[in-house]
Design a protein around this motif. Sequence first.
Motif, PDB file in Angstrom:
ATOM      1  N   ILE A  84       0.823  -1.207   0.000  1.00 39.33           N
ATOM      2  CA  ILE A  84       0.000   0.000   0.000  1.00 39.33           C
ATOM      3  C   ILE A  84       0.858   1.259   0.000  1.00 39.33           C
ATOM      4  N   ASN A  85       1.873   1.289   0.860  1.00 35.82           N
ATOM      5  CA  ASN A  85       2.717   2.474   0.937  1.00 35.82           C
ATOM      6  C   ASN A  85       3.462   2.758  -0.362  1.00 35.82           C
ATOM      7  N   ASP A  86       3.803   1.698  -1.087  1.00 29.89           N
ATOM      8  CA  ASP A  86       4.492   1.902  -2.365  1.00 29.89           C
ATOM      9  C   ASP A  86       3.606   2.666  -3.334  1.00 29.89           C
ATOM     10  N   TRP A  87       2.342   2.253  -3.423  1.00 31.78           N
ATOM     11  CA  TRP A  87       1.425   2.972  -4.311  1.00 31.78           C
ATOM     12  C   TRP A  87       1.111   4.369  -3.777  1.00 31.78           C
ATOM     13  N   PHE A  88       1.041   4.498  -2.447  1.00 29.07           N
ATOM     14  CA  PHE A  88       0.712   5.820  -1.925  1.00 29.07           C
ATOM     15  C   PHE A  88       1.863   6.801  -2.104  1.00 29.07           C
ATOM     16  N   ASN A  89       3.093   6.301  -2.143  1.00 28.35           N
ATOM     17  CA  ASN A  89       4.218   7.176  -2.483  1.00 28.35           C
ATOM     18  C   ASN A  89       4.045   7.744  -3.894  1.00 28.35           C
ATOM     19  N   VAL A  90       3.502   6.915  -4.786  1.00 31.06           N
ATOM     20  CA  VAL A  90       3.225   7.381  -6.151  1.00 31.06           C
ATOM     21  C   VAL A  90       2.088   8.401  -6.138  1.00 31.06           C
ATOM     22  N   VAL A  91       1.101   8.173  -5.281  1.00 35.92           N
ATOM     23  CA  VAL A  91      -0.015   9.128  -5.156  1.00 35.92           C
ATOM     24  C   VAL A  91       0.504  10.515  -4.815  1.00 35.92           C
ATOM     25  N   THR A  92       1.313  10.599  -3.763  1.00 40.81           N
ATOM     26  CA  THR A  92       1.757  11.910  -3.289  1.00 40.81           C
ATOM     27  C   THR A  92       2.733  12.573  -4.251  1.00 40.81           C
ATOM     28  N   TYR A 131      -4.821  12.572   3.304  1.00 46.30           N
ATOM     29  CA  TYR A 131      -3.516  12.955   2.761  1.00 46.30           C
ATOM     30  C   TYR A 131      -3.625  13.318   1.279  1.00 46.30           C
ATOM     31  N   TYR A 132      -4.422  12.544   0.556  1.00 46.33           N
ATOM     32  CA  TYR A 132      -4.614  12.798  -0.871  1.00 46.33           C
ATOM     33  C   TYR A 132      -5.285  14.149  -1.083  1.00 46.33           C
ATOM     34  N   ALA A 133      -6.277  14.452  -0.255  1.00 44.43           N
ATOM     35  CA  ALA A 133      -6.940  15.762  -0.337  1.00 44.43           C
ATOM     36  C   ALA A 133      -5.945  16.883  -0.072  1.00 44.43           C
ATOM     37  N   CYS A 134      -5.029  16.672   0.866  1.00 47.02           N
ATOM     38  CA  CYS A 134      -3.992  17.670   1.157  1.00 47.02           C
ATOM     39  C   CYS A 134      -3.149  17.950  -0.091  1.00 47.02           C
ATOM     40  N   ALA A 135      -2.724  16.874  -0.758  1.00 45.74           N
ATOM     41  CA  ALA A 135      -1.888  17.026  -1.945  1.00 45.74           C
ATOM     42  C   ALA A 135      -2.645  17.741  -3.062  1.00 45.74           C
TER      43      ALA A 135
END
Length: 223
Positions: A84-92, A131-135
Amino acid sequence: MLSKIKNIFKKKPPELSLTDKLWELLQNEKYEEVISEAKKLIGHKSAVIAKDANKLMGMSLFRQAKYQEALPHFQNATEYNPEINDWFNVVTSGTLSKNVEVGRNAFDKAVQLQLDSGHKEQPSIPCMRQYYACALRDIGEYELALEQINELRQIYEQIIITDTTFFYIRGVPFLSHTMDVAVDVFNGLGASFDAKEWIDSFSSKLDDEGREYLNEVKAKIHS
């Protein structure tokens, strides 16, 4: 924004002795040293080490606000048994470098992995949304950020209780943290969006403490 994102990056796998020193250097903000050494490990025969090297490269660049440069390294890391964190690093990194579609697709993948895990991993889906909303807010994508805020609103309305401990146990961001982002989004949307009506409607679904807090929040709109 950056402090929140730093806190959700996955810690180093303990078996990776080759990158132990680099993780220490990263924590000590020795980013150029990390980059110099991690480059040598990106093509390592061990997929685990190659993945870790890419994550170290990505994090070092991300923490210097070099989001566009960090993005391909985070994307490379997803090629090795992604978590999950790997994909979320791509998100941010994707979102903050204004590759909005890349960020959105990665978010969907992170959410799906969380669903597949039975909600056993971190960060939780509600926290990822916050976090996504923040970005999205940070790059001025207010309409897209509002979509995430509205998803979170539904969660708060279902819970009703706004006690912080109650939220923490359930992996839901504190209401105040979400509303800090929401106020920025509302102000970014301007007069075209009836923020006060949104808050009034939301407030009616919460407990007394939540209603009192949201009444205070209204004073920050378009001010």
